[in-house]
Design an enzyme around this catalytic site. Structure first.
Site, PDB file in Angstrom:
ATOM      1  N   CYS A 125      45.649  46.245  47.515  1.00 48.34           N
ATOM      2  CA  CYS A 125      46.109  47.101  46.412  1.00 48.34           C
ATOM      3  C   CYS A 125      45.732  48.567  46.637  1.00 48.34           C
ATOM      4  CB  CYS A 125      45.581  46.617  45.074  1.00 48.34           C
ATOM      5  SG  CYS A 125      43.801  46.747  44.941  1.00 48.34           S
ATOM      6  N   GLU A 141      36.203  46.298  49.114  1.00 50.10           N
ATOM      7  CA  GLU A 141      36.293  47.725  49.453  1.00 50.10           C
ATOM      8  C   GLU A 141      34.978  48.247  50.007  1.00 50.10           C
ATOM      9  OE1 GLU A 141      37.560  49.815  45.899  1.00 50.10           O
ATOM     10  OE2 GLU A 141      36.222  48.669  44.621  1.00 50.10           O
ATOM     11  N   ARG A 168      41.568  45.180  36.506  1.00 49.18           N
ATOM     12  CA  ARG A 168      40.297  45.530  37.163  1.00 49.18           C
ATOM     13  C   ARG A 168      39.328  46.073  36.122  1.00 49.18           C
ATOM     14  NH1 ARG A 168      40.031  50.046  41.741  1.00 49.18           N
ATOM     15  NH2 ARG A 168      40.333  51.467  39.989  1.00 49.18           N
ATOM     16  N   ASP A 189      38.867  52.851  49.391  1.00 46.05           N
ATOM     17  CA  ASP A 189      37.418  52.892  49.531  1.00 46.05           C
ATOM     18  C   ASP A 189      36.962  52.197  50.804  1.00 46.05           C
ATOM     19  OD1 ASP A 189      36.309  54.390  47.402  1.00 46.05           O
ATOM     20  OD2 ASP A 189      37.009  52.862  46.019  1.00 46.05           O
ATOM     21  N   HIS A 222      41.989  60.269  43.481  1.00 47.29           N
ATOM     22  CA  HIS A 222      42.763  59.579  42.445  1.00 47.29           C
ATOM     23  C   HIS A 222      43.921  60.414  41.922  1.00 47.29           C
ATOM     24  CE1 HIS A 222      39.451  56.738  42.679  1.00 47.29           C
ATOM     25  NE2 HIS A 222      40.400  55.885  42.393  1.00 47.29           N
TER      26      HIS A 222
HETATM   27  C1  PEP Z   1      40.815  51.321  46.551  1.00 49.77           C
HETATM   28  O1  PEP Z   1      39.667  51.735  46.703  1.00 49.77           O
HETATM   29  O2  PEP Z   1      41.587  51.093  47.501  1.00 49.77           O
HETATM   30  C2  PEP Z   1      41.337  51.063  45.205  1.00 49.77           C
HETATM   31  C3  PEP Z   1      42.487  50.471  45.026  1.00 49.77           C
HETATM   32  O3  PEP Z   1      40.597  51.503  44.156  1.00 49.77           O
HETATM   33  P1  PEP Z   1      40.512  53.060  43.708  1.00 49.77           P
HETATM   34  O4  PEP Z   1      41.487  53.830  44.533  1.00 49.77           O
HETATM   35  O5  PEP Z   1      40.804  53.106  42.264  1.00 49.77           O
HETATM   36  O6  PEP Z   1      39.092  53.381  44.035  1.00 49.77           O
HETATM   37 MG    MG Z   2      38.279  51.677  45.051  1.00 53.16          MG
END
Ligand code: PEP
Ligand code: MG
Length: 570
Positions: free
Chosen positions: A502, A431, A332, A455, A189
């Protein structure tokens, strides 16, 4: 010397190194002799002056652009000069013969304890500020270097063993030339946030900190994933030229950011914005995006000691919904766990946090927190076009269980006579491979979905997205990823339901080209990717993208897919 890591956010930077070592400053119980009382009190006065100088300069640097954040630092000044706290400290030194650092620790501790016990959440929040001021005074007392990323005093390359998403999210982004870390992967992240801010980043660099000097000079090539500590003249010149070239190209690409996104033959592709909180920097992309494709609401919960109240969440959600008006805002629900931990919520340590009690699962385990968020979101729904999205859905059971909790929240709002938009849309993130495999069934249960490729790739290829040791196995260009996305896209378009991507693949221009070819008509990304993706989409007609997608699904390896895309799309 050259150090190699993983390029996590493109760009080139040269500058002074700031080694960030977050330290938990503590004080030990210590006593002084009676003839040292005056010296200890003088030292306390000096330390307060230095602390006040630091706080004033942070305040001044934020007063214009971020008046809301600047206010926090006026509060810190008030705390620093609070007569009650001050008297308590002086009394500790004079009457108890406590060493100054121990007197400071005890006096602040006493007030923090009192404040934490109050019922009023607004007053309770002040304890975080008291902690902050206490840390600052003790750091100065012990002559330790500052370690705050929210207020850097000059442009620097930030080097750290690890950066938490909360460190990156609250970063003083104007003074961050680049981020370089020993740990982390390109889809951690922190890397995602760096990318969305457009800050060059290289992660997963072995023995980084031992190779750098505090305030030393370094050059970072985040296009190749290389870091040069104390570069020679020739390397400096080469990288300065590369940086200038990179910035020129970026400025050229940026011209696409305000255009509507369409293929060369006019097929509209909606471009969404991924945001982490509702601050003005994040929302700067509202003028060049068609919707918010991912509002990572968990960032409102990070870097604080208490949970945000329903009203606080409501205000943040309302701000984004109002700004986007009729355009969808995909909010989300809380996605905590994995690399995102909260200070304000004690959760049990797990051996495999990414496979553990994460996101929706955690919301089921703490229904009170989930319901507060849902209530705030539904209340805000009257101000815009709310799309509520559930993360980490693995089964139809998950969807139905969440729906029944949402129904309870709707019933409560009805009971309380509070208005909300009954037509808000409910969607899921795809995901986890299990839900992707039954996308046809999932599409019947929800209004829309969004593919979280970060994910999805992690779970499909069985690679921890945070672990630099296995980053070579984390292949978002793996043909299996494209094949699975193609299947999901087919099911959603068959059901007449909207589908977006996304995850970070949506913001990668090469991957985006293949995704459009697979049938995606909505892509969401960090602001820094918007222009380059729009430009890529504008280059070819839809049939050409479809042809590209067909080839991608037939190629045997991730490298071949990536090379093919780069070769054909240049
Ligand atoms: C993902 O998993 O692609 C996603 C958008 O969520 P995060 O990166 O916050 O886990
Ligand atoms: Mg994710």
């Amino acid at each position: 010397m050259v150090l190699r890591g993983i390029s996590a956010s493109h760009g080139v930077a040269l500058g002074a190194v700031y080694i960030y070592r977050p330290s938990d400053i503590d004080a030990a119980e210590r006593f002084i002799k009676s003839d040292a009382v005056e010296r200890e009190k003088d030292h306390y006065a000096e330390v307060c002056e230095i602390a006040a100088g630091e706080i004033r300069s942070i305040h001044a640097s934020m007063a214009h652009d971020k008046p809301e954040k600047a206010k926090i630092f006026s509060t810190h000044l008030d705390i620093l000069y609070d007569p009650d706290i001050r008297n308590e400290i002086i009394e500790g030194i004079e009457a108890e013969l406590w060493a100054g650092s121990w007197a400071i620790w005890k006096a602040y501790g006493k007030f923090i304890e009192v404040i934490e016990k109050t019922k009023d959440p607004v007053i309770r929040e002040r304890s975080v500020d008291l902690e902050d001021v206490r840390k600052r005074i003790l750091r100065i007392w012990h002559r330790l270097p500052g370690s705050n990323l929210t207020s850097l005093s000059a442009p620097v390359i930030i080097a750290a063993r690890d950066l938490l998403p909360s460190d990156t999210a609250t970063l003083d982004r104007r003074n961050a030339l680049a981020i370089i870390t020993e740990t982390g992967g390109a889809s951690s992240h922190s890397a995602i946030i760096a990318r969305s801010y457009g800050i060059p980043a290289v992660v997963g660099i072995p023995r980084l900190l031992e190779s750098l000097r505090q305030n030393g000079f370094a050059a970072v090539d985040a296009l190749t994933g290389e870091v040069f500590p104390d570069p020679d003249n020739e390397t400096q010149k080469r990288l300065a030229a590369k940086r200038a070239r990179y910035l020129r190209e970026a400025a050229e690409i940026k011209k696409f950011s305000k255009r509507k996104s369409a293929t060369a033959d006019g097929m509209r592709i909606d471009i969404g914005l991924n945001i982490g909180c509702a601050d003005d920097d994040d929302l700067a992309g509202a003028t060049c995006t068609d919707f918010v494709g991912l509002f990572r609401t968990e960032f409102l919960f990070m870097g604080r000691k208490d949970l945000p109240s329903e009203d606080e969440q409501f205000a943040a959600y309302r701000k984004v919904l109002e700004l986007y008006g009729k355009r969808p805002v995909t909010l989300r629900t809380l996605d905590i766990g994995g690399d995102k931990q909260l200070d304000c919520m004690e959760t049990p340590k797990e051996d495999n946090p990414f496979l553990g009690n994460r996101a929706l699962r955690l919301c089921f385990a703490y229904p009170g927190i989930f319901k507060t968020q849902l209530r705030a979101a539904l209340r805000a729904s009257v101000f815009g076009n709310l799309h509520l999205m559930l993360p980490m859905v693995g089964s139809i059971d998950d969807i139905r269980r969440a729906k029944s909790i949402i129904q309870e929240v709707e019933d409560d709002l009805d009971c309380d006579g509070i208005a909300y938009n009954r037509d808000f849309r409910l969607g899921i993130m795809i995901e986890i491979p299990s839900i992707a495999m039954i996308a046809d069934l999932a599409a019947e249960e929800v209004d829309f979905a969004s593919i979280g490729t970060n994910d999805l790739c992690q779970y499909l290829t069985a690679v921890d997205r945070m672990n630099p040791e296995v980053s070579g196995y984390y292949q978002s260009f793996h043909p299996a990823v494209f094949r699975l996305i193609g299947k999901v896209a087919g099911h959603f378009s068959g059901a007449g339901k909207q589908l977006c991507v996304c995850g970070e693949m949506g913001g990668d221009p090469f991957a985006a080209a293949a995704l459009v070819g697979l049938g995606l008509r909505k892509l969401s990304m960090g602001l820094s990717s918007v222009a380059q993706v729009k430009r890529m989409i504008s280059r070819l007609p839809i049939l050409a993208f479809e042809e590209i997608a067909r080839t991608v699904q037939e190629l045997p390896t991730a490298d071949e897919v990536e090379n093919f895309l780069k070769q054909i799309l240049g």
